[in-house]
Enzyme design. Structure first.
Site, PDB file in Angstrom:
ATOM      1  N   TYR A  72       0.743  -1.347   0.044  1.00  0.00           N
ATOM      2  CA  TYR A  72      -0.112   0.080  -0.030  1.00  0.00           C
ATOM      3  C   TYR A  72       0.934   1.281  -0.009  1.00  0.00           C
ATOM      4  O   TYR A  72       0.213   2.349  -0.196  1.00  0.00           O
ATOM      5  CB  TYR A  72      -1.047  -0.001   1.191  1.00  0.00           C
ATOM      6  CG  TYR A  72      -1.707  -1.125   1.422  1.00  0.00           C
ATOM      7  CD1 TYR A  72      -2.253  -1.884   0.194  1.00  0.00           C
ATOM      8  CD2 TYR A  72      -1.962  -1.662   2.729  1.00  0.00           C
ATOM      9  CE1 TYR A  72      -3.017  -2.792   0.178  1.00  0.00           C
ATOM     10  CE2 TYR A  72      -2.865  -2.791   2.763  1.00  0.00           C
ATOM     11  CZ  TYR A  72      -3.240  -3.543   1.631  1.00  0.00           C
ATOM     12  OH  TYR A  72      -4.232  -4.569   1.618  1.00  0.00           O
ATOM     13  N   HIS A 130       0.195 -11.748   2.440  1.00  0.00           N
ATOM     14  CA  HIS A 130      -0.789 -11.360   2.099  1.00  0.00           C
ATOM     15  C   HIS A 130      -1.588 -12.070   1.080  1.00  0.00           C
ATOM     16  O   HIS A 130      -2.982 -11.920   0.980  1.00  0.00           O
ATOM     17  CB  HIS A 130      -0.196 -10.038   1.033  1.00  0.00           C
ATOM     18  CG  HIS A 130      -1.153  -8.907   0.929  1.00  0.00           C
ATOM     19  ND1 HIS A 130      -1.103  -7.726   0.188  1.00  0.00           N
ATOM     20  CD2 HIS A 130      -2.463  -8.828   0.980  1.00  0.00           C
ATOM     21  CE1 HIS A 130      -2.016  -7.231   0.103  1.00  0.00           C
ATOM     22  NE2 HIS A 130      -2.950  -7.917   0.621  1.00  0.00           N
TER      23      HIS A 130
END
Length: 306
Positions: A72, A130
């Site tokens: 991110y 993730h």
């Protein structure tokens, strides 16, 4: 679930606790992430992960949760918010993740090192894989690197995100293998699993797997990115409780035993998403939200056969 509050926490297999409500910063631009996270602290969020942040005045016995991730590109701004908040580090729960491109032992060690360089933190509360993309060998190497970082005290708890049941079974077998080689408790433990979860994607197989083993389940996209707010099944509950569709969906998530991770950059919505502890859906209402649909609004790596 009637006694839940914004201060509620769940025990993890690692021995640490995680706040029952998180704040997500997924796709939150780096230039506004610090401001948004600071507002979440004022709102009372206890865990920053990469979704939303509500609002309420913090008190010394609260733990604030932030969910970030290297992918991110906002780990640095999130950590700056932690430092500027005036809240003791011990009262903030910070999560980051190994991005898919960093799967494998050496790459994961570099990812962890980068997280500390970016944040300047002394430790990270939770580090997740993730997604299960890549080979079984890469997943094993990534897990081993996380276990080593946990044993070194860099990371307190570890877990996975977007794993299908077949990936979870594979990891469980590898943990047992590590324990047979290195001793009991030396293979690590899956403290947290994170998935897209809402009434249109309840994933009963994955949730059951986790609950049988004491794995805390986090729910990202808990309000379905606002795509289902007009659904007929929500309207009677919105009217009855005087709540928004977002609040009803977050309450459903809490009562399922999940840790919802709403995300927003709008202060009023951050506050709204925290205002979910003054009502309780009854059994019939919870059942009415069992749609049986399998409708992701985001990606779905759980189906990967890599």
């Amino acid at each position: 679930m009637a006694n839940l509050s914004i201060k509620s926490e769940y025990a993890m297999l690692s021995g640490y606790k995680i706040p029952a409500l998180g704040f997500g910063v997924y796709q939150t631009p780096a230039e506004v992430a610090e401001e948004v996270v600071l507002h979440s602290f004022k709102a009372g969020y206890r865990h920053v992960r990469n979704p939303v942040i509500p609002s309420y005045v913090s008190t010394p016995d609260q733990v604030h949760q932030i969910d970030s991730a290297r992918v991110y590109r906002n780990e640095g701004p999130c950590s700056e918010a932690i430092k500027k908040s005036g809240i003791p580090r011990s009262e903030i729960f910070f999560t980051s993740k190994v991005p898919p491109r960093s799967m494998g032992y050496d790459q994961t060690k570099a990812s962890i090192s980068s997280s500390f360089s970016q944040t300047g933190l002394d430790y990270i509360d939770l580090y997740l894989i993730h997604a299960p993309y890549g080979s079984a060998e890469a997943r094993r190497g990534t897990w081993r690197a996380l276990v080593e970082a946990q044993q070194a005290g860099q990371i307190r708890s570890i877990g996975v995100s977007n794993y299908g049941v077949h990936h979870l079974d594979e990891l469980e077998s590898y943990i047992q293998e590590l324990e047979s080689q290195n001793g009991k408790g030396k293979g690590g433990e899956i403290s947290v699993g994170q998935w897209e979860l809402h009434p249109w994607l309840a994933r009963p197989d994955i949730v059951s797997w986790c609950q049988k083993r004491g794995v805390v389940v986090q729910a990202y996209c808990p309000i379905v990115r606002g795509q289902r707010f007009e659904e007929p099944v929500l309207q009677p509950l919105v009217k009855k409780y005087g709540k928004t569709p977002s609040q009803v969906l977050l309450r459903w998530s809490l009562q399922k035993g999940f840790v919802p991770l709403p995300k927003s950059v709008t202060p009023s919505r951050i506050d709204e998403n925290a205002d979910i502890f003054d009502f309780n859906l009854n059994d019939e209402e919870m059942k009415s939200l069992e749609t049986g649909e399998y409708a992701p609004c985001a990606w779905d790596p759980t189906t990967s056969d890599d």
